[in-house]
Design an enzyme around this catalytic site. Sequence first.
Site, PDB file in Angstrom:
ATOM      1  N   ASP A  83       0.838  -1.196   0.000  1.00  0.00           N
ATOM      2  CA  ASP A  83       0.000   0.000   0.000  1.00  0.00           C
ATOM      3  C   ASP A  83       0.876   1.250   0.000  1.00  0.00           C
ATOM      4  OD1 ASP A  83       0.788  -0.516   2.746  1.00  0.00           O
ATOM      5  OD2 ASP A  83      -0.675   0.974   3.368  1.00  0.00           O
ATOM      6  N   GLU A 127       0.159  -0.709   5.817  1.00  0.00           N
ATOM      7  CA  GLU A 127       1.189  -0.107   6.671  1.00  0.00           C
ATOM      8  C   GLU A 127       1.038   1.403   6.733  1.00  0.00           C
ATOM      9  OE1 GLU A 127       4.951   1.679   7.944  1.00  0.00           O
ATOM     10  OE2 GLU A 127       3.963   1.896   6.007  1.00  0.00           O
TER      11      GLU A 127
END
Length: 484
Positions: free
Chosen positions: A121, A187
């Site tokens: 991500d 994250e």
Amino acid sequence: MTDTQQTPSGRSAAGDRPEVEERIRSSVETGLPSTIAELSRLVRIPSVSWTAYDPGNVRKSAEAVAELLRETGAFESVEVKQAPISGPSTGAGESLGQPAVLATRAAKNGRPTVLLYAHHDVQPQGDAENWDTPPFEPTVRGDRLYGRGAADDKAGVMAHVASVRALVEALGSDFDLGIAVFIEGEEEFGSRSFANFLEQNKSALAADVIVVADSDNVDVDTPALTVSLRGNVTFKLTVSTLEHASHSGMYGGAAPDAMLALVALLATLHDENGSVAVEGMRSHDDAAEPPAVSEEQFREEAALLPGVTPIGTGPILSRMWSQPTVTITGIDAPSVVDASNTLLPSVSVRLSARVAPGQPASEAYEALERHLRAHAPFGANIEISDVDTGDAFLVDTAGWAATEAKRAMTDAWGAEAVETGVGGSIPFIADLVREFPEAQILVTGVEDPDTRAHSPNESLHLGVFKRAILAEALLLARLDARQD
């Protein structure tokens, strides 16, 4: 194999296999163009994990990463999985975190198992006008690849993929090293399902060595093993003084507006030098003396404008590695173009604090909360919400894994690897330590001082990328030859 074979740097070490390592070097070199192309395809997927963005893009990114891992031929299992988020549900039923990728192969013949971590991500792009090229259209300029996630951390993902691929090409798919790959999908949004993911997949993730590829290097020529990270505390702070907006001419000068109260309150967080002035937020006083960095170098790397001075006291790297910070990263208030002549009843900001190694994040949060409530001016009402915390981390470099990692870095880069601290945070490492207390944790990365992670014009130095892949591939080959 004997104990006297030479490493590429000329040093002897048990477990080195020169013919294997030569094949690995060749594989990394010849495979680099396709690796960069695969990284570019990942960058084109806008996998922002924040709740306001399309989760379908994160799913698409996870599936793309899973396919890349399958194509290596190294793994017995490759899955896209989700785990419940920590804390209360945000909707009907159980709320799941963003899709992550888990790939595994079992160790054989007494070899260790290594867990390779990265995240797929990315941060939001921010204002597209601040980018020189479209953020999700990877662009090579000179020796750098530009794009959101090109470095943080899709390059970390591809470093794992490419290093495993090089290992397979050098040894075949029937090697003995155990490998687990965990590519997280949230994250950049607080790793809210991370702890539950570890708990649900503990046996698959258990490893002797954990490589977290989400940090940086000293510069484009010098590799680094990160040995300290600051913790973090973030929350939304709302300051309110009025039940509703009031005419600034009619009531101004007697009624305190929320912006006045907020500005006065935020000013108490730092002293005249810019150092944190919150009682109870501590520095890491036992830290080793950091390397010297000139103010000129710092000014260039931090992009200070002419006339702007650094803040804080002590060595510059100490300020960034071993001291706390408090930063306001966002504010909810009327825009200048829409401003009216009213006293604002309420204003909110996002406060982000970095916590020095050695202090629990929960303790730092309590200190911040006490300070804000004690210093609220004019009796302003204080509300704190959306709290996230993550503990700092200090690496134990006494183990054999850190020695092997630094040796592999030195051999791949042609320059001695150094140990560094980092001012940023990787909060989930505390979860790894809790679940796998016997594992040796290595924090590596593909970034450099010009990467601009999280900022416009994020980029990856392609020379650093190549050397990071080679270092990890050499480490994997040497672990494959290691028997305890």
